[in-house]
Design an enzyme around this catalytic site. Structure first.
Site, PDB file in Angstrom:
ATOM      1  N   GLY A  13       0.755  -1.042  -0.024  1.00  0.00           N
ATOM      2  CA  GLY A  13       0.127   0.141   0.094  1.00  0.00           C
ATOM      3  C   GLY A  13       0.905   1.299  -0.005  1.00  0.00           C
ATOM      4  O   GLY A  13       0.775   2.114   0.496  1.00  0.00           O
ATOM      5  N   GLY A  14       1.789   1.282  -0.892  1.00  0.00           N
ATOM      6  CA  GLY A  14       2.831   2.431  -1.003  1.00  0.00           C
ATOM      7  C   GLY A  14       2.817   3.490  -2.007  1.00  0.00           C
ATOM      8  O   GLY A  14       3.317   4.175  -2.092  1.00  0.00           O
ATOM      9  N   ASP A  63      -2.035  -7.839  -4.569  1.00  0.00           N
ATOM     10  CA  ASP A  63      -3.331  -8.151  -3.664  1.00  0.00           C
ATOM     11  C   ASP A  63      -2.907  -8.611  -2.344  1.00  0.00           C
ATOM     12  O   ASP A  63      -2.614  -9.735  -2.630  1.00  0.00           O
ATOM     13  CB  ASP A  63      -4.240  -8.726  -4.554  1.00  0.00           C
ATOM     14  CG  ASP A  63      -5.577  -8.748  -3.640  1.00  0.00           C
ATOM     15  OD1 ASP A  63      -5.674  -8.460  -2.470  1.00  0.00           O
ATOM     16  OD2 ASP A  63      -6.423  -9.520  -4.213  1.00  0.00           O
ATOM     17  N   VAL A  64      -2.750  -7.795  -1.271  1.00  0.00           N
ATOM     18  CA  VAL A  64      -2.487  -8.602  -0.081  1.00  0.00           C
ATOM     19  C   VAL A  64      -3.333  -9.593   0.312  1.00  0.00           C
ATOM     20  O   VAL A  64      -2.840 -10.489   1.263  1.00  0.00           O
ATOM     21  CB  VAL A  64      -2.072  -7.491   0.946  1.00  0.00           C
ATOM     22  CG1 VAL A  64      -1.229  -6.288   0.673  1.00  0.00           C
ATOM     23  CG2 VAL A  64      -3.628  -6.806   1.472  1.00  0.00           C
ATOM     24  N   ASN A  90       1.259  -2.344   5.601  1.00  0.00           N
ATOM     25  CA  ASN A  90       0.669  -0.824   5.611  1.00  0.00           C
ATOM     26  C   ASN A  90      -0.618  -1.125   4.958  1.00  0.00           C
ATOM     27  O   ASN A  90      -1.569  -0.376   5.373  1.00  0.00           O
ATOM     28  CB  ASN A  90       1.442   0.141   4.955  1.00  0.00           C
ATOM     29  CG  ASN A  90       0.707   1.434   4.725  1.00  0.00           C
ATOM     30  OD1 ASN A  90       0.316   2.133   5.614  1.00  0.00           O
ATOM     31  ND2 ASN A  90       0.363   1.476   3.470  1.00  0.00           N
ATOM     32  N   SER A 141      -3.781   0.757  14.468  1.00  0.00           N
ATOM     33  CA  SER A 141      -4.684   1.998  14.394  1.00  0.00           C
ATOM     34  C   SER A 141      -4.821   2.100  16.027  1.00  0.00           C
ATOM     35  O   SER A 141      -4.787   1.275  16.645  1.00  0.00           O
ATOM     36  CB  SER A 141      -5.788   1.948  13.619  1.00  0.00           C
ATOM     37  OG  SER A 141      -6.664   3.058  13.936  1.00  0.00           O
ATOM     38  N   TYR A 154     -13.943  -2.840  11.211  1.00  0.00           N
ATOM     39  CA  TYR A 154     -12.629  -1.952  11.126  1.00  0.00           C
ATOM     40  C   TYR A 154     -11.821  -2.287  12.821  1.00  0.00           C
ATOM     41  O   TYR A 154     -10.852  -2.855  12.658  1.00  0.00           O
ATOM     42  CB  TYR A 154     -12.702  -0.554  11.089  1.00  0.00           C
ATOM     43  CG  TYR A 154     -11.497   0.128  10.934  1.00  0.00           C
ATOM     44  CD1 TYR A 154     -10.792   0.106   9.907  1.00  0.00           C
ATOM     45  CD2 TYR A 154     -10.836   1.065  11.935  1.00  0.00           C
ATOM     46  CE1 TYR A 154      -9.464   0.432   9.486  1.00  0.00           C
ATOM     47  CE2 TYR A 154      -9.839   1.797  11.548  1.00  0.00           C
ATOM     48  CZ  TYR A 154      -9.072   1.462  10.494  1.00  0.00           C
ATOM     49  OH  TYR A 154      -7.851   2.055  10.460  1.00  0.00           O
ATOM     50  N   ALA A 156     -12.595  -4.788  14.617  1.00  0.00           N
ATOM     51  CA  ALA A 156     -12.077  -6.175  14.716  1.00  0.00           C
ATOM     52  C   ALA A 156     -10.870  -6.663  13.906  1.00  0.00           C
ATOM     53  O   ALA A 156     -10.004  -7.193  14.715  1.00  0.00           O
ATOM     54  CB  ALA A 156     -13.266  -7.029  14.059  1.00  0.00           C
ATOM     55  N   LYS A 158      -8.654  -4.345  13.322  1.00  0.00           N
ATOM     56  CA  LYS A 158      -7.342  -3.598  13.891  1.00  0.00           C
ATOM     57  C   LYS A 158      -7.046  -4.191  15.195  1.00  0.00           C
ATOM     58  O   LYS A 158      -5.716  -4.441  15.855  1.00  0.00           O
ATOM     59  CB  LYS A 158      -7.730  -2.247  13.859  1.00  0.00           C
ATOM     60  CG  LYS A 158      -7.389  -1.531  12.680  1.00  0.00           C
ATOM     61  CD  LYS A 158      -6.205  -1.882  11.691  1.00  0.00           C
ATOM     62  CE  LYS A 158      -6.162  -0.980  10.313  1.00  0.00           C
ATOM     63  NZ  LYS A 158      -4.828  -1.086   9.755  1.00  0.00           N
TER      64      LYS A 158
END
Length: 238
Positions: A13-14, A63-64, A90, A141, A154, A156, A158
């Protein structure tokens, strides 16, 4: 003394936001960087704005949520640069809705990217990082410790990511691999379809996270900051 000059980082995600800020900071310290995006076009565009030197920067499509895709990207990084020293997981998404409205598809995409995606990135990097006694950094986060309304998926993802990273830290430190999770609060990024603007000046900036990553990588190797919460120093003006 620059401890990271010439080392190689792989950042998911850079293409913008935090990942881009980290890539920029590492390049400025003499590291070589591979960045991924779900679109090769976006990755190439971001890479070209970071450096015009192909011996310093590599753009990759990945695609992670796919283990095969992450393994391919890590292999491409090593084929290009000859080694791997740092993995920064990331890539992330944010979908926010009440549990009543949250669809199965949005739940799955959140978990597949933010949690399973990090698992895939970390797994793909372990063997090469053993060789270099490298470093894994995951971007979580403050939502990984603070829950809020409309954030069940979200939160769950993180909360899970923070727990995952801390357990991985214990698994891998005996191999000389250091593992840290960074938990930012409000950051001025494109996250959740937001476009950064002047009203975001109070927020953490992507380059601030980049600076933090540089500091972590250059710490005395006997010390491991395994979990870092970072937030804006001042609240927004009312």
């Amino acid at each position: 003394m620059n401890m990271i000059d010439g080392k190689v980082a792989y950042i998911t995600g850079g293409t913008k936001g935090i990942g881009y800020g980290i890539a920029k900071a590492l390049l400025e310290k003499g590291m070589k960087v591979a960045i991924t995006g779900r679109s090769l076009t976006a990755a190439v565009k971001a890479a070209e704005s970071l450096s015009t030197d192909p011996s310093k920067i590599l753009a990759l499509e990945s695609d992670v949520s796919s283990m095969a895709s992450e393994k391919k990207a890590v292999d491409a990084t090593i084929a290009h640069f000859g080694r791997l020293d740092v993995v920064v997981a990331n890539a992330g998404v944010g979908h926010f809705a009440s549990i009543e409205e949250l669809s199965e598809e949005l739940w799955k995409e959140t978990i597949d990217t933010n949690l399973t995606g990090v698992f895939n990135t970390v797994k793909a990097g372990i063997d090469p990082l053993k060789q270099t006694k490298g470093y894994i950094i995951t971007i979580a986060s403050l939502a990984g410790t603070n829950f809020f309304e409309n954030a069940s998926a979200y939160n769950a993802s993180k909360f899970g990511l923070v727990g995952f990273t801390q357990a991985v830290m214990l698994d891998l430190r005996k191999h000389g691999i250091k593992v840290t999770t960074i938990m930012p609060g409000s950051v001025a990024t494109y996250f959740n379809n937001h476009t950064p603007n002047d009203a975001d000046a109070w927020k953490i900036q992507p380059e601030d996270i980049g600076e933090l990553v540089v500091d972590i990588l250059q710490m005395n190797p006997r010390t491991l900051p395994s979990k870092i919460e970072v937030r804006p120093s001042m609240p927004p003006a009312k």
